[in-house]
Design a protein around this motif. Structure first.
Motif, PDB file in Angstrom:
ATOM      1  N   ALA A 168      60.538  51.992  75.982  1.00  0.00           N
ATOM      2  CA  ALA A 168      61.954  51.841  76.615  1.00  0.00           C
ATOM      3  C   ALA A 168      62.319  53.312  76.909  1.00  0.00           C
ATOM      4  O   ALA A 168      62.873  53.383  78.085  1.00  0.00           O
ATOM      5  N   ARG A 169      62.315  54.147  75.948  1.00  0.00           N
ATOM      6  CA  ARG A 169      63.028  55.487  76.277  1.00  0.00           C
ATOM      7  C   ARG A 169      61.980  56.263  77.466  1.00  0.00           C
ATOM      8  O   ARG A 169      62.679  56.893  78.265  1.00  0.00           O
ATOM      9  N   LEU A 170      60.760  55.992  77.118  1.00  0.00           N
ATOM     10  CA  LEU A 170      60.009  56.629  78.286  1.00  0.00           C
ATOM     11  C   LEU A 170      60.105  56.056  79.559  1.00  0.00           C
ATOM     12  O   LEU A 170      59.930  56.903  80.567  1.00  0.00           O
ATOM     13  N   ALA A 171      60.220  54.629  79.697  1.00  0.00           N
ATOM     14  CA  ALA A 171      60.541  54.260  80.948  1.00  0.00           C
ATOM     15  C   ALA A 171      61.909  54.592  81.566  1.00  0.00           C
ATOM     16  O   ALA A 171      61.879  54.974  82.661  1.00  0.00           O
ATOM     17  N   TRP A 178      52.859  59.127  82.299  1.00  0.00           N
ATOM     18  CA  TRP A 178      52.178  60.313  81.564  1.00  0.00           C
ATOM     19  C   TRP A 178      51.450  59.790  80.206  1.00  0.00           C
ATOM     20  O   TRP A 178      50.474  60.317  79.846  1.00  0.00           O
ATOM     21  N   VAL A 179      52.289  59.119  79.335  1.00  0.00           N
ATOM     22  CA  VAL A 179      51.936  58.606  78.092  1.00  0.00           C
ATOM     23  C   VAL A 179      50.326  57.761  78.233  1.00  0.00           C
ATOM     24  O   VAL A 179      49.719  57.985  77.339  1.00  0.00           O
ATOM     25  N   ASP A 180      50.436  56.960  79.190  1.00  0.00           N
ATOM     26  CA  ASP A 180      49.367  56.099  79.284  1.00  0.00           C
ATOM     27  C   ASP A 180      47.934  57.117  79.580  1.00  0.00           C
ATOM     28  O   ASP A 180      46.959  56.808  79.297  1.00  0.00           O
ATOM     29  N   GLU A 181      48.483  57.981  80.452  1.00  0.00           N
ATOM     30  CA  GLU A 181      47.272  58.932  80.688  1.00  0.00           C
ATOM     31  C   GLU A 181      46.778  59.689  79.626  1.00  0.00           C
ATOM     32  O   GLU A 181      45.419  60.064  79.377  1.00  0.00           O
ATOM     33  N   GLU A 182      47.712  60.320  78.816  1.00  0.00           N
ATOM     34  CA  GLU A 182      47.527  60.981  77.627  1.00  0.00           C
ATOM     35  C   GLU A 182      46.620  60.017  76.676  1.00  0.00           C
ATOM     36  O   GLU A 182      45.890  60.556  76.006  1.00  0.00           O
ATOM     37  N   MET A 183      47.217  59.066  76.377  1.00  0.00           N
ATOM     38  CA  MET A 183      46.172  57.876  75.514  1.00  0.00           C
ATOM     39  C   MET A 183      45.074  57.594  76.021  1.00  0.00           C
ATOM     40  O   MET A 183      43.940  57.847  75.115  1.00  0.00           O
ATOM     41  N   GLU A 184      44.725  57.632  77.197  1.00  0.00           N
ATOM     42  CA  GLU A 184      43.522  57.593  77.699  1.00  0.00           C
ATOM     43  C   GLU A 184      42.344  58.566  77.495  1.00  0.00           C
ATOM     44  O   GLU A 184      41.275  58.351  77.081  1.00  0.00           O
ATOM     45  N   GLN A 185      43.114  59.815  77.835  1.00  0.00           N
ATOM     46  CA  GLN A 185      42.353  61.088  77.481  1.00  0.00           C
ATOM     47  C   GLN A 185      42.060  61.136  75.871  1.00  0.00           C
ATOM     48  O   GLN A 185      40.927  61.571  75.617  1.00  0.00           O
ATOM     49  N   ARG A 186      42.964  60.927  75.097  1.00  0.00           N
ATOM     50  CA  ARG A 186      42.676  61.000  73.741  1.00  0.00           C
ATOM     51  C   ARG A 186      41.706  59.741  73.081  1.00  0.00           C
ATOM     52  O   ARG A 186      41.117  60.248  72.033  1.00  0.00           O
ATOM     53  N   TYR A 187      42.194  58.533  73.636  1.00  0.00           N
ATOM     54  CA  TYR A 187      41.529  57.488  72.615  1.00  0.00           C
ATOM     55  C   TYR A 187      40.728  56.604  73.681  1.00  0.00           C
ATOM     56  O   TYR A 187      40.115  55.738  73.325  1.00  0.00           O
ATOM     57  N   GLY A 188      40.645  56.969  75.030  1.00  0.00           N
ATOM     58  CA  GLY A 188      39.822  55.947  75.822  1.00  0.00           C
ATOM     59  C   GLY A 188      38.299  56.165  75.626  1.00  0.00           C
ATOM     60  O   GLY A 188      37.966  56.981  74.614  1.00  0.00           O
TER      61      GLY A 188
END
Length: 284
Positions: A168-171, A178-188
């Motif tokens: 909610a805070r990020l939205a 940005w967070v979705d992209e970082e999660m994909e980079q780290r854990y995709g």
């Protein structure tokens, strides 16, 4: 929620079914990592919207079904700083954990500071203060005390609520993508969840003193050490110290006689020493 202690496969199945039905769950583990290459899992904590459980593999609960859940892309796993937890599942169960949401990473984007602890995140995001007094527990010992079990459960008890608050805070901040992209980079699928042997040299202390062909020799020696440590499930430093790797890279020994004067190689098993020398020789 009532805290469940799961020690059998029959009790574990319905919990994992619940996680799949909800499409998300909070996961954490307790492990020991002093004498092995891979973290040795001693507990898995799992929370859904309706259930909170501590899964105990040392008391009989199978972890293969949990590993399958970790690999299920349809179920989001909310975790906090999960690198060691994920490595344990990769190395012990040969699965690729998917759909991971790291609350520590998300908290950084949300403005809660770099790499906040779980305690700090829960305090700031959902107003929960944990009392953690079991940080030095040997999780491989049984029986565990009620306090230890509650401590372990606290690591996931409020994690789904924290993830909702973070999203909610990020939205509101316009940073969700940005967070979705970082999660994909780290854990995709393309991310490295365990140490790549070919890159292990970058973690060798003292490498800055080497140049040119010495770097190639170090890369070969460090990669050999990493693979051998993984095969034998021993800490890499127990096989050969960094200082010895640096000396090997500096001298680039070709024969057993060349290696005799290098401290840390004299006591190596012959097959082990010869394998290392062959790797260095192949590097040119």
């Amino acid at each position: 929620m009532e805290l469940e202690q799961i020690t059998t496969g029959s009790a574990l199945g319905p919990l994992l079914d619940q996680a799949r039905a909800e499409g998300t769950c909070a996961v954490d583990t307790e492990f020991v990592w002093e004498r092995t290459y891979a973290p040795a899992l001693c507990l898995v904590q799992l929370a859904t919207a309706e259930r909170l459980a501590v899964i105990d593999p040392l008391s009989g609960a199978p972890l293969e079904p949990v590993a399958a859940l970790m690999a299920d892309p349809a179920v989001e796993k909310v975790m906090h700083a999960p690198s060691g937890d994920l490595a344990a599942f990769v190395l012990h169960h040969d699965v690729r954990p998917r759909t991971v949401f790291d609350t520590q990473v998300a908290a950084g984007f949300a403005g809660y500071g770099g790499s906040p602890s779980l305690e700090r995140l829960l305090d700031q995001a959902v107003g929960v203060r944990l009392r953690h007094d079991e940080g030095f527990t040997d999780w491989s010992r049984r029986p565990l005390t009620p306090t230890q079990i509650e401590y372990a459960a606290d690591d996931v008890r409020h994690l789904l609520a924290a993830a909702r608050a973070l999203r909610a805070r990020l939205a509101d901040q316009g940073r969700g993508a940005w967070v979705d992209e970082e999660m994909e980079q780290r854990y995709g699928d393309g991310a490295k969840l365990v140490q790549d042997p070919e890159l292990a040299w970058r973690r060798v202390s003292g490498r800055g003193r080497l140049r040119g062909e010495q770097i190639s020799a170090l890369a070969a020696a460090a990669a050999w050490r990493e693979r051998e440590a993984r095969r034998r499930d021993l800490p890499a430093s127990w096989l050969i110290k960094d200082a010895t790797l640096i000396e090997i890279a500096r001298r680039r020994p070709r024969t057993a006689r060349d290696a005799e004067s290098i401290r840390g190689l004299q006591q190596r098993e012959r097959a082990q020493r010869d394998g290392l020398l062959a790797a260095v020789a192949a590097a040119g």
